[in-house]
Write an enzyme that holds these catalytic residues in place. Structure first.
Site, PDB file in Angstrom:
ATOM      1  N   TRP A  43       0.831  -1.211   0.000  1.00 36.07           N
ATOM      2  CA  TRP A  43       0.000   0.000   0.000  1.00 36.07           C
ATOM      3  C   TRP A  43       0.858   1.250   0.000  1.00 36.07           C
ATOM      4  CZ3 TRP A  43      -0.316   4.047   3.467  1.00 36.07           C
ATOM      5  CH2 TRP A  43      -1.414   4.893   3.343  1.00 36.07           C
ATOM      6  N   HIS A  44       2.038   1.163   0.613  1.00 30.04           N
ATOM      7  CA  HIS A  44       2.852   2.351   0.795  1.00 30.04           C
ATOM      8  C   HIS A  44       3.512   2.844  -0.483  1.00 30.04           C
ATOM      9  CE1 HIS A  44       2.397   1.725   5.131  1.00 30.04           C
ATOM     10  NE2 HIS A  44       2.782   2.977   5.254  1.00 30.04           N
ATOM     11  N   GLY A  45       3.689   2.010  -1.467  1.00 30.90           N
ATOM     12  CA  GLY A  45       4.321   2.534  -2.668  1.00 30.90           C
ATOM     13  C   GLY A  45       4.571   1.484  -3.723  1.00 30.90           C
ATOM     14  N   PHE A  75       2.701   8.156  -1.335  1.00 31.28           N
ATOM     15  CA  PHE A  75       1.975   6.952  -0.972  1.00 31.28           C
ATOM     16  C   PHE A  75       0.486   7.092  -1.252  1.00 31.28           C
ATOM     17  CE2 PHE A  75       5.463   7.112   2.351  1.00 31.28           C
ATOM     18  CZ  PHE A  75       6.357   6.494   1.515  1.00 31.28           C
TER      19      PHE A  75
END
Length: 471
Positions: free
Chosen positions: A322-324, A471
């Site tokens: 999800w973060h990147g 993000f």
């Protein structure tokens, strides 16, 4: 537009507040929505259409996901609406955020020569996609009523204090506040204080730590030492905390100015004594989102140890992803998933029997290593930095450059350590206990002082990134 920008502080926010408090109650959400759309469109006007499309889909699917509207076959029709919302949100998120990553990976592995798509990541899509998704799911589960006024739903999704970097605000948290919130001078002044503290954390603390990290991470190995590698990643550890928690503080403060109450997103994570405790304190809105909408629906811990282990690893792989759009984020998520499993099933009970300072050192050691995985999306730089940290590149333990940087940054490091603990809060409570008048004076004076210092930092420095924009 950044909260920590002169345009926002001296133009956008005063104009928005002035108009908001002038118009009658029935127009306040409309004012917030218009200003939120302008805020979002400031950098990427075309992507406003995507957010508006997501709001429209959430509104329609939310109405049809309400099982109470059906007399027969209600569950099937409602489930179909929920599935449409899931496919829409995750489909757009995957397309914009991960398409080029998978093209690059396919090219690297198979030499396919597929041309990358010329698309940019819409700011905040990870946050508002999760918000609209949770809204429809909660309607389907019967935990909230569908919002029949699309203006109110749009205000919830687009609300600029939390639009581009959270916290992830659940609809059920502010459902009543959308129509029944009450502004007050106490709430407004509290919001101003909270916003100011967050601004100072971002502009003064996070930017100072980030500048040191950027400087050290850009150096070639012949100038570095093992200690310098650790100093750099510790600086990043402070940068990402004060950057993101400062933004969350500003979001919570802005919300209060307009009468909203958002839930806390950080609870002093760097005082944790285990990785499990750390993730109860860090980015709370994201952790609870994955718990409620992924871990529990997968079965949680209700279907045996093997299934529980699988569920935990799925959640943490997704949390990292999800973060990147880079594989180091996936690795970062898996890393923490493994640590959480080891604490839960192997050494957690033994750890609790050790002295508190040992538990804290253990937790922070692995947290710092985690941020080393997080900081570099270039695999070669990541591996090189880890080697430097553990002396695998033949660097000296320390050198003159490292000593110079540590001495020059010593006072800032002490401030960063103190500010990341509840010490200031504890001192404030002690002062308040002895003299509430003295506490009010200190708190009142701190706001203009921090605002002036933050403004000075903004004017004198061109270094003002915000890490969670990507993000």
């Amino acid at each position: 537009m950044l909260f920590s920008s002169n345009v926002f502080l001296y133009m956008f926010l005063p104009l928005c507040l002035g108009l908001y408090f002038i118009v009658p109650r029935k127009l306040k959400n409309f004012v917030l929505l218009i200003f939120s759309l302008v805020f979002y469109a400031w950098g990427e006007p075309k992507y406003v259409l995507i957010m508006l499309a997501s709001i429209t889909v959430a509104y329609i699917t939310g109405l049809f996901a309400d099982q109470k509207r059906y007399k027969q076959n209600g569950r099937r029709k409602a489930m179909l609406s929920m599935i449409i919302a899931i496919v829409w949100n995750l489909g757009f998120l995957f397309f914009f955020k991960y398409t080029n990553l998978f093209i690059k990976t396919a090219n690297d592995i198979g030499g396919l020569g597929i041309k990358a798509l010329d698309i940019a990541l819409p700011i905040g899509i990870s946050f508002y996609s999760f918000q609209t998704l949770s809204y429809v799911i909660d309607v389907y589960k019967g935990e909230v009523k569908p919002q029949k006024n699309i203006l109110n739903l749009a205000t919830y999704v687009a609300l600029f204090p939390q639009l581009i970097a959270g916290p992830i605000v659940r609809y059920q948290t502010i459902e009543e506040q959308l129509t029944e919130r009450k502004e007050s001078w106490d709430k407004f002044s509290s919001g101003v204080k909270r916003f100011t503290y967050g601004l100072a954390k971002k502009v003064i603390l996070a930017n100072s730590a980030g500048a040191l990290f950027e400087e050290l991470s850009a150096m070639s190995n012949d100038k570095l030492s093992v200690t310098a590698a650790w100093v750099g990643i510790i600086a990043y550890t402070f940068q990402i905390f004060f950057d993101f928690s400062g933004y969350s503080d500003m979001a919570i403060g802005l919300g209060r100015m307009f009468g909203f109450e958002f839930l806390e997103n950080f609870e002093y994570p760097y005082i944790s004594k285990s990785i499990t405790e750390f993730w109860r304190r860090w980015h709370i809105s994201l952790s609870t989102w994955f718990r409620d909408y992924v871990y529990i629906p997968l079965g949680g811990n209700r279907k045996g140890k093997g299934r529980q282990i699988t569920n935990i690893m799925i959640v943490w792989a997704l949390t990292g992803f999800w973060h990147g759009a880079s594989w180091n984020f996936m690795g970062w998520g898996v890393y923490f998933g493994i640590l959480l499993l080891l604490e839960k099933f192997i050494w957690g009970k033994g750890l609790q029997k050790t002295p508190a300072f040992v538990q804290h050192i253990y937790a922070m050691f692995f947290v710092v290593i985690g941020w080393a995985l997080f900081a570099f999306d270039d695999t070669d730089k990541l591996i090189n930095n880890l080697k430097n940290m553990f002396g695998a590149n033949g660097l000296p333990l320390i050198n003159d450059m490292t000593v110079s940087k540590m001495l020059g940054f010593a006072v800032t490091f002490v401030i960063l350590v103190i500010a990341s603990t509840p010490l200031c809060k504890w001192l404030g409570e002690k002062i308040k206990g002895k003299s509430e008048a003295a506490f009010d004076v200190v708190q009142t004076l701190s706001v203009p002082v921090l605002l002036i210092l933050s403004a000075a930092y903004l004017v004198s420095s061109s270094y003002n990134p915000f890490l969670y924009f990507r993000f």
